[in-house]
Design an enzyme around this catalytic site. Structure first.
Site, PDB file in Angstrom:
ATOM      1  N   ARG A  89      23.223  84.943  47.143  1.00 14.84           N
ATOM      2  CA  ARG A  89      22.160  85.930  47.361  1.00 14.84           C
ATOM      3  C   ARG A  89      22.559  86.944  48.418  1.00 14.84           C
ATOM      4  NH1 ARG A  89      17.287  83.239  49.540  1.00 14.84           N
ATOM      5  NH2 ARG A  89      18.455  81.320  49.832  1.00 14.84           N
ATOM      6  N   TYR A 132      30.480  79.922  40.969  1.00 18.95           N
ATOM      7  CA  TYR A 132      29.203  80.475  40.528  1.00 18.95           C
ATOM      8  C   TYR A 132      29.415  81.650  39.583  1.00 18.95           C
ATOM      9  CZ  TYR A 132      27.242  77.974  44.563  1.00 18.95           C
ATOM     10  OH  TYR A 132      26.884  77.010  45.469  1.00 18.95           O
ATOM     11  N   ASP A 152      19.105  76.731  44.738  1.00 20.18           N
ATOM     12  CA  ASP A 152      17.771  77.317  44.791  1.00 20.18           C
ATOM     13  C   ASP A 152      17.003  76.961  43.520  1.00 20.18           C
ATOM     14  OD1 ASP A 152      18.178  78.528  47.256  1.00 20.18           O
ATOM     15  OD2 ASP A 152      18.980  80.361  46.363  1.00 20.18           O
ATOM     16  N   ASP A 183      16.642  87.474  46.072  1.00 21.89           N
ATOM     17  CA  ASP A 183      16.789  87.104  44.661  1.00 21.89           C
ATOM     18  C   ASP A 183      15.525  87.509  43.913  1.00 21.89           C
ATOM     19  OD1 ASP A 183      14.888  85.180  45.260  1.00 21.89           O
ATOM     20  OD2 ASP A 183      16.242  83.472  45.078  1.00 21.89           O
TER      21      ASP A 183
END
Length: 295
Positions: free
Chosen positions: A173, A67, A39, A81
């Protein structure tokens, strides 16, 4: 120019923006692609494929990814988000570690996950984010994803730090969103950094800004195409076998384990990817040939 760049994507750029930036550096006539969309607000590892390495992107899509994310409790957003508009805001109730772990535990392993409404997935030929921006509500079916590792740390009353190792198709997310729903206060992903994609790690990633400032770094930073499939078994083939493989013909090889092989020429360069033929145990068929002229 064939190989991978292990880039550290900055915040504020799409993955396609990074590809466009690299394309301007290498010039026309060289294919450029990325493995694993990030993103725009996210940072971290973004492998960029050049030349024939673009043919290996599909194998990186199946690779595990890591992550680090920060979850903000008490606030939900349209995009799940920090980039989205606030949908709801409420106080975070007193939560014990046991309550948080009970909410996190069902998110580990093989789970069914509903993708965010703002995502690049398609629905009836249109991107979900286009439908969402047009105000169209779509009921999304859950999809199977794999969460290999999920650890959390509470830094403040209203934030949780996550460390995630997952398979393809996972939205961090969505993990934040679902965690907030289970805890009863809502949540969104405040920031995200990708720490690895397969064998591409953040510790070895080159900041895009450095490459922009000094494009000459590109040659030294370029990793061989086979970095994307570094865990595949390697076999060095003789000249006669190399010729057959280069022409797409099956070859008989000594017994080896596994379904896939990396065939290399005597000079160690990548020749082709091979797949074992089911009917004949030691016969291997070329999947992708990278050197049509092994001589």
């Amino acid at each position: 120019m064939h190989g991978f760049l292990n880039l550290n994507k900055p915040a504020g750029m799409t993955s396609h923006d990074v590809v466009a930036s690299v394309r301007r550096m290498v010039g026309r006539g060289i294919k450029v692609g990325h493995a694993g969309t990030l993103d725009p607000a996210a940072t971290g590892v973004l492998p960029i494929a050049l030349g024939q390495a673009t043919r290996l992107i599909e194998y990186l899509s199946d690779a595990r990814k890591g992550y680090r994310g920060l979850v903000r409790l008490g606030i939900t957003t349209t995009t799940d988000d920090a980039e989205g508009e606030i949908l709801s805001q409420q106080p975070v109730p007193p939560l014990t570690d046991a309550q948080i772990e009970a909410a996190v535990a069902p998110l580990r392993g093989a789970i069914m996950q509903v993708p965010p409404h703002y995502s690049a997935l398609h629905h009836q030929g249109r991107r979900l984010y286009d439908l969402a921006r047009a105000g169209e509500t779509v009921t999304l079916p859950p999809r199977p994803v794999m969460i290999h590792h999920l650890a959390w740390h509470r830094s403040r009353e209203d934030t949780l730090s996550l460390e995630v190792t997952c398979g393809k198709g996972t939205y961090i997310r969505a993990l934040a969103r679902d965690l907030g729903a289970t805890l009863g206060c809502g949540a969104h992903l405040a920031n995200l950094e990708r720490t690895f994609v397969g064998h591409f790690t953040l510790a070895n990633a080159l900041p895009l800004s450095k490459l922009r400032d000094n494009p000459a770094l590109l040659t030294d930073a370029l990793l061989p195409p086979e970095t994307a499939i570094a865990d595949w078994t390697v076999i060095i083939v003789e000249d006669e076998q190399a010729q057959r493989i280069a022409h797409g013909m099956p070859v008989t090889l000594p017994p080896v384990t596994g379904i896939y092989l990396r065939a290399h020429c005597s000079d160690q360069s990548l020749l082709a990817l091979l797949k074992r033929q089911e009917a004949e145990h030691n016969v291997w068929q070329p999947l992708k040939v990278f050197r049509p002229d092994p001589d």
